[in-house]
Write an enzyme that holds these catalytic residues in place. Structure first.
Site, PDB file in Angstrom:
ATOM      1  N   LYS A  22       9.899   1.066  -7.460  1.00 27.00           N
ATOM      2  CA  LYS A  22      10.585  -0.147  -7.032  1.00 27.00           C
ATOM      3  C   LYS A  22      11.793   0.215  -6.155  1.00 27.00           C
ATOM      4  O   LYS A  22      12.574   1.115  -6.492  1.00 27.00           O
ATOM      5  CB  LYS A  22      11.059  -0.940  -8.250  1.00 27.00           C
ATOM      6  CG  LYS A  22       9.924  -1.590  -9.039  1.00 27.00           C
ATOM      7  CD  LYS A  22       9.307  -2.741  -8.276  1.00 27.00           C
ATOM      8  CE  LYS A  22       8.326  -3.525  -9.128  1.00 27.00           C
ATOM      9  NZ  LYS A  22       7.741  -4.667  -8.388  1.00 27.00           N
ATOM     10  N   ASP A  46       7.251  -0.390  -3.693  1.00 22.54           N
ATOM     11  CA  ASP A  46       7.344  -1.848  -3.685  1.00 22.54           C
ATOM     12  C   ASP A  46       8.778  -2.246  -3.382  1.00 22.54           C
ATOM     13  O   ASP A  46       9.683  -2.070  -4.206  1.00 22.54           O
ATOM     14  CB  ASP A  46       6.918  -2.411  -5.040  1.00 22.54           C
ATOM     15  CG  ASP A  46       6.787  -3.932  -5.016  1.00 22.54           C
ATOM     16  OD1 ASP A  46       7.074  -4.544  -3.963  1.00 22.54           O
ATOM     17  OD2 ASP A  46       6.387  -4.514  -6.046  1.00 22.54           O
ATOM     18  N   GLU A  73       4.499  -1.958  -0.522  1.00 22.47           N
ATOM     19  CA  GLU A  73       4.311  -3.388  -0.760  1.00 22.47           C
ATOM     20  C   GLU A  73       5.484  -4.188  -0.209  1.00 22.47           C
ATOM     21  O   GLU A  73       6.650  -3.828  -0.413  1.00 22.47           O
ATOM     22  CB  GLU A  73       4.197  -3.673  -2.254  1.00 22.47           C
ATOM     23  CG  GLU A  73       2.900  -3.275  -2.894  1.00 22.47           C
ATOM     24  CD  GLU A  73       2.874  -3.691  -4.358  1.00 22.47           C
ATOM     25  OE1 GLU A  73       3.077  -4.905  -4.633  1.00 22.47           O
ATOM     26  OE2 GLU A  73       2.693  -2.821  -5.215  1.00 22.47           O
ATOM     27  N   LYS A  92      -2.632 -10.872  -7.604  1.00 26.96           N
ATOM     28  CA  LYS A  92      -2.152 -11.042  -8.977  1.00 26.96           C
ATOM     29  C   LYS A  92      -2.641 -12.375  -9.510  1.00 26.96           C
ATOM     30  O   LYS A  92      -2.518 -13.408  -8.851  1.00 26.96           O
ATOM     31  CB  LYS A  92      -0.619 -11.015  -9.028  1.00 26.96           C
ATOM     32  CG  LYS A  92       0.025  -9.692  -8.672  1.00 26.96           C
ATOM     33  CD  LYS A  92       1.539  -9.801  -8.719  1.00 26.96           C
ATOM     34  CE  LYS A  92       2.208  -8.490  -8.353  1.00 26.96           C
ATOM     35  NZ  LYS A  92       3.693  -8.618  -8.289  1.00 26.96           N
ATOM     36  N   CYS A 135       0.046  -6.930 -11.290  1.00 24.43           N
ATOM     37  CA  CYS A 135       0.382  -7.603 -12.548  1.00 24.43           C
ATOM     38  C   CYS A 135       1.875  -7.838 -12.625  1.00 24.43           C
ATOM     39  O   CYS A 135       2.662  -7.275 -11.876  1.00 24.43           O
ATOM     40  CB  CYS A 135      -0.076  -6.775 -13.752  1.00 24.43           C
ATOM     41  SG  CYS A 135       0.970  -5.324 -14.098  1.00 24.43           S
TER      42      CYS A 135
END
Length: 328
Positions: A150, A175, A201, A246, A274
């Site tokens: 992240k 991400d 992402e 998702k 998810c």
């Protein structure tokens, strides 16, 4: 007679889960059961604040659909009754579970998949933090084959560098959760390519990603917040190489399978994603993951305690449901 229930449940997270938009220590989920003739199907969703959802708003949506669901509508009719999002996801998955158990048929068969469901390899998430702490987290989890990192903007090259040093053999996916600017996309991606990053992402805000129309990224870009359902795919295909699907965005397994097929037809690769949630959320995702190129279904791995029964995780290998937490 068919009955529907919706319940808000809290599952503590092992450590602080942090992304560019904020942090949390508890996974708040809405659990739906649909029971008929002694058989019960279950589904779970995570209200998504990014789309202005809350446990209360999701429960209100489900309550509006109660009459139709209890009167016996099926999965296909549900798609027109509720919009894409968490509420429809929980009801949709509960109806899949109920249908499979009532008909004594596998979910794979109902989903027109060939053969039995197989275990899938999931990425494991490292929360946004300082480079030093993210490096330490990568070292603790470096035995896992795929790490999802992240990010949050300034300092991201240092964060990824620390993770790569601590986990030199791991596959890395990143991400950014809409936190970068076009200038950062241009600056970061060549360096991240050299670090062997496999995908990034949602680097830019979903409503402000026109820059990607003319940018040839050295690292494949995946649409997350930009890819919600079938209606968003046309825009995604012009900007991204991968669609992150998702169930809490699509509104259930039904739409997720449709999105995956449509994305393939457009030349996009696909990813099963998810939220932080229990095995009940992951189980339908394992069905979708049979078809996708990348898999991120680590929600229960981040919790202090999962449901019981639960899916079986062996390292990063997620086994399909066996009839305990969800239909086999």
């Amino acid at each position: 007679m068919r009955t529907l229930t919706a319940t808000v449940e809290n599952f503590p997270i092992q450590e602080v889960f942090r992304i560019s938009r904020g942090e949390k220590t508890v996974a708040r989920v809405v659990t739906v059961t649909v029971s008929e003739n002694g058989v019960t199907g279950r589904g779970e969703c995570v209200p998504y604040g990014r789309y202005d959802e809350s446990p209360r708003s999701v429960c209100e949506q489900i309550e509006l659909a109660r009459g139709a669901v209890e009167s016996g509508i099926g999965i296909d009719e549900l798609q027109n009754l509720l919009p894409p999002g968490a509420a429809r996801n929980a009801v949709d998955c509960a109806l899949w579970d109920l249908t499979a158990r009532t008909a004594d048929r596998s979910v794979a068969e109902l989903a027109d998949l060939t053969g039995e469901l197989h275990p899938v390899l999931t990425a494991y998430t490292l929360s946004l933090d300082t480079p030093e702490r993210m490096g330490a987290a990568a070292q603790r989890h470096g035995h896992l084959p795929i790490l999802k990192v992240k990010l949050g903007g300034t300092g991201d090259l240092e964060r990824v560098g620390a993770v790569r040093t601590a986990a030199p053999t791991a596959r890395l996916i990143l991400d950014a959760n809409e936190s970068w600017t076009p200038e950062q996309v241009q600056q970061f991606t060549p360096v991240l390519h050299e670090m062997r990053v496999e995908l990034i992402e949602q680097p830019l805000p979903a409503d402000d990603d026109d820059f990607l129309l003319s940018f040839d990224s050295p690292v494949p870009l995946a649409a997350d917040e930009s890819c919600r359902d079938l209606a968003t795919l046309e825009k995604v295909a012009d900007r991204y190489a991968i669609a992150n699907i998702k169930l809490d965005k699509t509104g259930g397994l039904t739409e997720a399978l449709r999105v995956e097929r449509a994305a393939r037809s457009m030349g996009l690769k696909t990813m099963t994603g998810c939220m932080v949630a229990t095995s009940l959320s992951m189980a339908p995702g394992v069905v979708l993951a049979q078809r996708t190129d990348f898999v991120h279904l680590d929600g229960p791995m981040l919790l202090a305690g999962d449901r019981f029964p639960a899916l079986r995780y062996v390292g990063a290998l997620v086994h399909p449901a066996d009839g305990g937490v969800w239909a086999p």
